[in-house]
Design an enzyme around this catalytic site. Structure first.
Site, short mmCIF file in Angstrom:
data_model
loop_
_atom_site.label_atom_id
_atom_site.label_comp_id
_atom_site.label_asym_id
_atom_site.label_seq_id
_atom_site.Cartn_x
_atom_site.Cartn_y
_atom_site.Cartn_z
N LEU A 295 0.86 -1.19 0.00
CA LEU A 295 0.00 0.00 0.00
C LEU A 295 0.89 1.23 0.00
O LEU A 295 1.83 1.28 0.79
CB LEU A 295 -0.77 0.08 1.32
CG LEU A 295 -2.02 -0.69 1.60
CD1 LEU A 295 -2.50 -0.32 2.99
CD2 LEU A 295 -3.11 -0.36 0.58
N HIS A 296 0.61 2.18 -0.84
CA HIS A 296 1.36 3.43 -0.72
C HIS A 296 0.65 4.63 -1.33
O HIS A 296 1.11 5.75 -1.20
CB HIS A 296 2.75 3.29 -1.37
CG HIS A 296 2.69 3.27 -2.87
ND1 HIS A 296 2.27 2.17 -3.58
CD2 HIS A 296 2.97 4.23 -3.78
CE1 HIS A 296 2.32 2.45 -4.86
NE2 HIS A 296 2.74 3.69 -5.02
N ARG A 297 -0.48 4.40 -2.01
CA ARG A 297 -1.15 5.52 -2.68
C ARG A 297 -1.62 6.53 -1.65
O ARG A 297 -2.27 6.15 -0.66
CB ARG A 297 -2.38 5.05 -3.44
CG ARG A 297 -2.09 4.09 -4.51
CD ARG A 297 -2.19 4.69 -5.90
NE ARG A 297 -1.46 3.81 -6.77
CZ ARG A 297 -0.38 4.12 -7.46
NH1 ARG A 297 0.10 5.34 -7.44
NH2 ARG A 297 0.25 3.24 -8.19
N ASP B 167 -2.19 -1.69 -3.95
CA ASP B 167 -2.64 -0.52 -4.72
C ASP B 167 -1.57 -0.11 -5.73
O ASP B 167 -1.64 0.97 -6.32
CB ASP B 167 -3.04 0.65 -3.80
CG ASP B 167 -1.90 1.16 -2.94
OD1 ASP B 167 -0.75 0.72 -3.11
OD2 ASP B 167 -2.16 2.02 -2.07
#
Ligand code: UD1
Length: 378
Positions: free
Chosen positions: A208-210, A287
């Site tokens: 996850l990083h958005r 993501d």
């Protein structure tokens, strides 16, 4: 012919690696071909940058612009200023940019304004989601570029629908898959799952990083609540992007997440380590854009924690399901996937390990001076 290849952030490094290899091979038969690898420095942590150069056998960049982090305008502006100075010194014929990060757009604009031709590798992907900084980067880059190399026919169609001259568009396949196919066996031999006491095919990978997922407290809390449920059914390995770790701490979730019995919350992994894990995962929850594509080749079902994807080909071949970020939808999708037997999907056309070679051939054949082919080769 002088070419500058640009990389800036983690997802760029695996895309430039096969391009540099193909350019090196082309140079052996055409000494008039010169190339240079430029790192903008957008990503600079050892685990986000240097580890990839080592894993991929990439040469050290010829130039590191060292721009680092910052707001979008600041980061983009710093890259443009530094890159303009370099272009004025080197005077290349072509600048080649990859992907959709701030470095991609910044270098494309800078080169084009100096009258230098620009090629975009991974052109034409569209999420139609203008809240994504990458969508702005993609559209701006594509409209400026002299050559647009696409990963699939849907991307080529997007460009044509935007009025781009079909003569500039070339469907060549996927350079990131060139890299995956090259390193797949070496990565699997690492058997990284054993480091976490896991069995092949019996764990999930999370990334996850958005900003839309981790910068918004409510959204991030919802995803974390879903992951808490999922890890009770399927052990997880969750390599955390620096932004994600920072926001988990800011929102006071970090301590609670560390108490999850079956989740391994770890630092970002190198390329081979990550590929080792993904190639034997039961499920990928992500993501990321790149992981959706890698899943399509590896055969691990991908559940995308976003409302949309710029890579619909992965959904079309049955490798990916876009479920959004709501906890109930995530949990339901995981349960459905785990209850189904895995059916291998057909890889997208031309995702065959030869994309970078096709790109370099096209560039060389377009060279007006015919330095590599002579006057009769066409
Ligand atoms: C960038 C790309 C994104 C890509 C992602 C992969 C843009 C707009 N976004 O997002 O498309 O999917 O890379 O990782 O270009 N940081 C570090 N160390 C680093 C780099 C970043 O700690 O080496 C932290 C900093 O706090 C920084 C934050 O991460 O402010 C965000 O970095 P940035 O390069 O702005 O964007 P990413 O979120 O990494």
């Amino acid at each position: 012919m002088k070419i500058i290849v640009v990389a800036g952030a983690r997802p760029n490094f695996m895309k430039v690696a096969p391009l540099i290899e193909a350019l090196r091979a082309a140079q052996a038969r055409c000494p008039a071909l010169e190339y240079m690898l430029v790192h903008t420095g957008q990503h600079y942590d050892a685990q986000m940058s240097q580890a990839f150069f080592e894993d991929l056998g990439l040469p050290r960049p010829d130039v590191d612009l060292g721009v680092g982090s910052g707001g979008h305008a600041e980061q983009t502006g710093k890259i443009m200023v530094a890159f303009e100075g370099l272009l004025q010194r080197v005077e290349p014929d072509w600048v080649m940019v990859v992907g959709d990060v701030n470095s991609t757009m910044a270098c494309a604009i800078t080169a084009k304004k100096l009258g230098i031709k620009v090629a975009h590798v991974e052109a034409g992907l569209r999420s139609r989601d203008w809240s994504m900084p990458e969508e702005i980067n993609r559209v701006v880059t594509d409209v400026l570029c002299d050559l647009l190399f696409t990963t699939d026919p849907l991307a080529s169609a997007n460009l044509q629908a935007e009025g781009i001259d079909p003569g500039r568009i070339h469907f060549v396949g996927n350079v990131m898959i060139d890299t995956l196919l090259k390193h797949r066996e070496r990565a699997a031999a690492l058997r990284l799952w054993e480091r976490f006491g896991l069995q092949a095919g019996a764990y999930g990978i999370v990334t996850l990083h958005r900003p839309s997922n981790v910068d918004d407290r409510q959204v991030f809390e919802g995803i974390v609540a879903a992951l808490e449920v999922v890890q009770r059914q399927l052990p997880l390995v969750f390599p955390m992007h620096p932004r994600t770790r920072k926001m988990a701490e800011t929102f006071g979730m970090w301590a609670r997440m560390q108490d999850w019995p079956a989740a391994n919350l770890i630092e970002p992994l190198g390329y081979l380590q990550m590929l080792s894990l993904t190639s034997h995962a039961a499920l990928i929850l992500t993501d990321s854009g790149g992981l959706q594509e890698e899943a399509a080749i590896l055969g691990a079902p991908c559940i995308t924690l976003r409302e949309n994807t710029e890579r619909p080909i992965t959904v079309a071949v049955g490798a990916n399901q876009v479920v959004g970020s709501k906890p109930a939808a995530i949990i339901e999708a995981v349960q459905t996937r785990l209850s189904q037997s895995q059916t291998p999907c057909q890889p997208p056309e031309k995702w065959d390990g030869l994309a970078a070679r096709r790109i370099v051939e096209i560039l060389i054949r377009r060279d007006d001076r015919r330095q590599c082919y002579g006057d009769h080769s066409g």
